[in-house]
Design a protein around this motif. Sequence first.
Motif, mmCIF file in Angstrom:
data_model
loop_
_atom_site.group_PDB
_atom_site.id
_atom_site.type_symbol
_atom_site.label_atom_id
_atom_site.label_comp_id
_atom_site.label_asym_id
_atom_site.label_seq_id
_atom_site.Cartn_x
_atom_site.Cartn_y
_atom_site.Cartn_z
ATOM 1 N N ASP A 289 0.869 -1.169 0.000
ATOM 2 C CA ASP A 289 0.000 0.000 0.000
ATOM 3 C C ASP A 289 0.910 1.224 0.000
ATOM 4 O O ASP A 289 1.696 1.422 0.935
ATOM 5 C CB ASP A 289 -0.880 -0.020 1.254
ATOM 6 N N HIS A 290 0.825 2.037 -1.038
ATOM 7 C CA HIS A 290 1.777 3.128 -1.205
ATOM 8 C C HIS A 290 1.812 4.074 -0.009
ATOM 9 O O HIS A 290 2.826 4.740 0.219
ATOM 10 C CB HIS A 290 1.463 3.923 -2.476
ATOM 11 N N ALA A 291 0.741 4.176 0.732
ATOM 12 C CA ALA A 291 0.706 5.076 1.879
ATOM 13 C C ALA A 291 1.207 4.400 3.155
ATOM 14 O O ALA A 291 1.113 4.966 4.238
ATOM 15 C CB ALA A 291 -0.716 5.601 2.105
ATOM 16 N N SER A 308 4.781 9.026 6.587
ATOM 17 C CA SER A 308 4.330 10.404 6.842
ATOM 18 C C SER A 308 4.700 11.308 5.668
ATOM 19 O O SER A 308 5.868 11.412 5.282
ATOM 20 C CB SER A 308 4.911 10.990 8.128
ATOM 21 N N TYR A 309 3.688 11.956 5.127
ATOM 22 C CA TYR A 309 3.859 12.863 4.002
ATOM 23 C C TYR A 309 3.242 14.205 4.369
ATOM 24 O O TYR A 309 2.269 14.279 5.129
ATOM 25 C CB TYR A 309 3.186 12.310 2.743
ATOM 26 N N GLN A 310 3.789 15.251 3.799
ATOM 27 C CA GLN A 310 3.298 16.591 4.096
ATOM 28 C C GLN A 310 3.395 17.457 2.852
ATOM 29 O O GLN A 310 4.411 17.436 2.141
ATOM 30 C CB GLN A 310 4.125 17.209 5.234
ATOM 31 N N HIS A 311 2.323 18.203 2.567
ATOM 32 C CA HIS A 311 2.366 19.203 1.504
ATOM 33 C C HIS A 311 3.187 20.380 2.019
ATOM 34 O O HIS A 311 2.914 20.920 3.087
ATOM 35 C CB HIS A 311 0.940 19.644 1.157
ATOM 36 N N GLY A 425 -3.968 23.295 -1.784
ATOM 37 C CA GLY A 425 -3.452 22.903 -0.477
ATOM 38 C C GLY A 425 -4.449 22.091 0.318
ATOM 39 O O GLY A 425 -4.106 21.076 0.932
ATOM 40 N N LEU A 426 -5.687 22.531 0.299
ATOM 41 C CA LEU A 426 -6.727 21.797 1.037
ATOM 42 C C LEU A 426 -6.921 20.405 0.444
ATOM 43 O O LEU A 426 -7.085 19.418 1.171
ATOM 44 C CB LEU A 426 -8.041 22.583 0.994
ATOM 45 N N GLY A 427 -6.908 20.330 -0.892
ATOM 46 C CA GLY A 427 -7.112 19.042 -1.542
ATOM 47 C C GLY A 427 -5.984 18.063 -1.260
ATOM 48 O O GLY A 427 -6.223 16.886 -0.981
ATOM 49 N N VAL A 428 -4.738 18.541 -1.312
ATOM 50 C CA VAL A 428 -3.593 17.667 -1.061
ATOM 51 C C VAL A 428 -3.597 17.190 0.388
ATOM 52 O O VAL A 428 -3.380 16.010 0.669
ATOM 53 C CB VAL A 428 -2.266 18.387 -1.394
ATOM 54 N N LYS A 429 -3.846 18.108 1.317
ATOM 55 C CA LYS A 429 -3.876 17.718 2.733
ATOM 56 C C LYS A 429 -4.971 16.697 3.004
ATOM 57 O O LYS A 429 -4.772 15.719 3.731
ATOM 58 C CB LYS A 429 -4.080 18.953 3.602
ATOM 59 N N THR A 430 -6.131 16.913 2.392
ATOM 60 C CA THR A 430 -7.242 15.981 2.582
ATOM 61 C C THR A 430 -6.898 14.612 2.013
ATOM 62 O O THR A 430 -7.159 13.576 2.643
ATOM 63 C CB THR A 430 -8.514 16.524 1.910
ATOM 64 N N ARG A 431 -6.271 14.602 0.838
ATOM 65 C CA ARG A 431 -5.918 13.326 0.218
ATOM 66 C C ARG A 431 -4.880 12.574 1.056
ATOM 67 O O ARG A 431 -4.969 11.349 1.216
ATOM 68 C CB ARG A 431 -5.378 13.564 -1.190
ATOM 69 N N ILE A 432 -3.873 13.295 1.582
ATOM 70 C CA ILE A 432 -2.852 12.663 2.407
ATOM 71 C C ILE A 432 -3.482 12.064 3.664
ATOM 72 O O ILE A 432 -3.179 10.928 4.059
ATOM 73 C CB ILE A 432 -1.746 13.669 2.764
ATOM 74 N N ARG A 433 -4.371 12.812 4.305
ATOM 75 C CA ARG A 433 -5.014 12.320 5.524
ATOM 76 C C ARG A 433 -5.923 11.125 5.233
ATOM 77 O O ARG A 433 -5.968 10.166 6.004
ATOM 78 C CB ARG A 433 -5.817 13.454 6.171
ATOM 79 N N ALA A 436 -3.750 8.093 4.657
ATOM 80 C CA ALA A 436 -3.204 7.605 5.919
ATOM 81 C C ALA A 436 -4.266 6.866 6.725
ATOM 82 O O ALA A 436 -3.986 5.832 7.357
ATOM 83 C CB ALA A 436 -2.642 8.768 6.733
ATOM 84 N N TRP A 437 -5.495 7.348 6.705
ATOM 85 C CA TRP A 437 -6.581 6.689 7.431
ATOM 86 C C TRP A 437 -6.881 5.321 6.821
ATOM 87 O O TRP A 437 -6.979 4.311 7.536
ATOM 88 C CB TRP A 437 -7.826 7.558 7.426
ATOM 89 N N ASN A 438 -6.992 5.285 5.515
ATOM 90 C CA ASN A 438 -7.288 4.015 4.838
ATOM 91 C C ASN A 438 -6.163 2.999 5.032
ATOM 92 O O ASN A 438 -6.409 1.789 5.080
ATOM 93 C CB ASN A 438 -7.501 4.257 3.340
#
Length: 443
Positions: A289-291, A308-311, A425-433, A436-438
């Motif tokens: 799983d890539h994440a 852990s990834y961060q925009h 920024g909002l989209g990238v942060k939402t996708r990263i989170r 990570a949840w999945n």
Amino acid sequence: MNTKAIKHPNDDRDCGWYDLLPAPGAPSVLKGGHRADYVVIGAGFAGLAAARRLAELKPEASIYLIDAQRVGFGASGRNSGFVIDLPHKMALEHPDPEVKQRLLRLNRAAISSLESSITQHNIDCQWSHAGRYQGAVGERGRGYLENFVKLMRDLGEPFELVERDKLSKVLGTQHYSQAVFTPGCYLMQPAALVRGLAKALPSNVRLFENSPVSGLRKGSNGYWVVEASGASVTTQNLLLTTSIFTQEFGYLKNRLLPVMTFASWTRPLTDAEMAESGITADWGLTPADHAGTTVRMTQDRRLIIRNSYQHVPKYGRSVSDDFRSKVRAKHRKSMLLRYPHLQDVDFTHTWGGSYAISRNFTNFFGKLEDGVHALACDNGVGAAWGTVGGAMLAERVVGGSSSLLSDIQYVSGMPSLNPPEPILGLGVKTRIRWAAWNSRGEL
């Protein structure tokens, strides 16, 4: 063209790979006014390869290689030390089989080039033909592995499906239920490798470090003037091997996504700590799983945890010490899930590295405007892509031709446009989170 308010690298000073190296000698800093036949900006894998290939093709030419930091301190010295031969991540699922075959040729050419330089110049960088495990923890990860196996069969590449008990005899943990081993990956110490490549540059390449470029402008004669802290270089041929920082020079604006990923490592494990779980040295595992979590055991027995990834729209300035402390705690949790007997072993370093990805997972290669050429957007696979891409960019600039140049032109394209801020920024942060949840069970 003038560039204003260029954001320079601002990397943390806690990179274990770099800290492990002997202190470098005094840098050559760009001062005064100069002329050069070719100027390469960015001395990572791509810039080093571009400068070397230019020197081979044009042995009488003057070539300047300029970096804002010391070689090995930036992104090329901050990865997890994999040089992967296979098309990676989304590239492996590309619908065009020809793209995947060409990527294989390019990646393997990069490995061959690196190995040749390491052997010729006796570069001590823990170079190892160790292969790579792609590991699954639970059902979600095994689902990704099933797809990976199918893709490998379609590609016609060798692999081995490794079950928990056999896997644990290498990794020293029962945490993974299954993995796929592929033999073509190499492991290395990235900061040591790029520093070694820099020391071995041909004599007609001049390397300038700690020389952040503050602007580019076109002179009255049509040549480009590279400005750096009061100094300048005039050239007819400018090569940008600057990854995410390419946008700081006014190119590929709104097409690159600046992302930082983080790693932590331990001190070298003792004989007793190694024996307690049966962990062996010198292997690398990336998540199905890539994440998920990347895990490496170095030749000198340091355990690396990366997730852990961060925009990071301001690159290193986007990351606070408090955030890095939270990342370190997350890494420790991941480590103890796998190796609970190492509860008394703390991390000695936690670091991040910035790189560029694109929404359509496309790498840029080629001409930006007259006299300006670039290799940008490695999409997280910088060692192999940068090495072969930098060399091919040099070939393209001098008007050369080769099968590898045809390959890289075939697989490259234009990164897609991003939505404007603050939506991006909002989209990238939402996708990263969300990722990570999945993937929480695979972390």
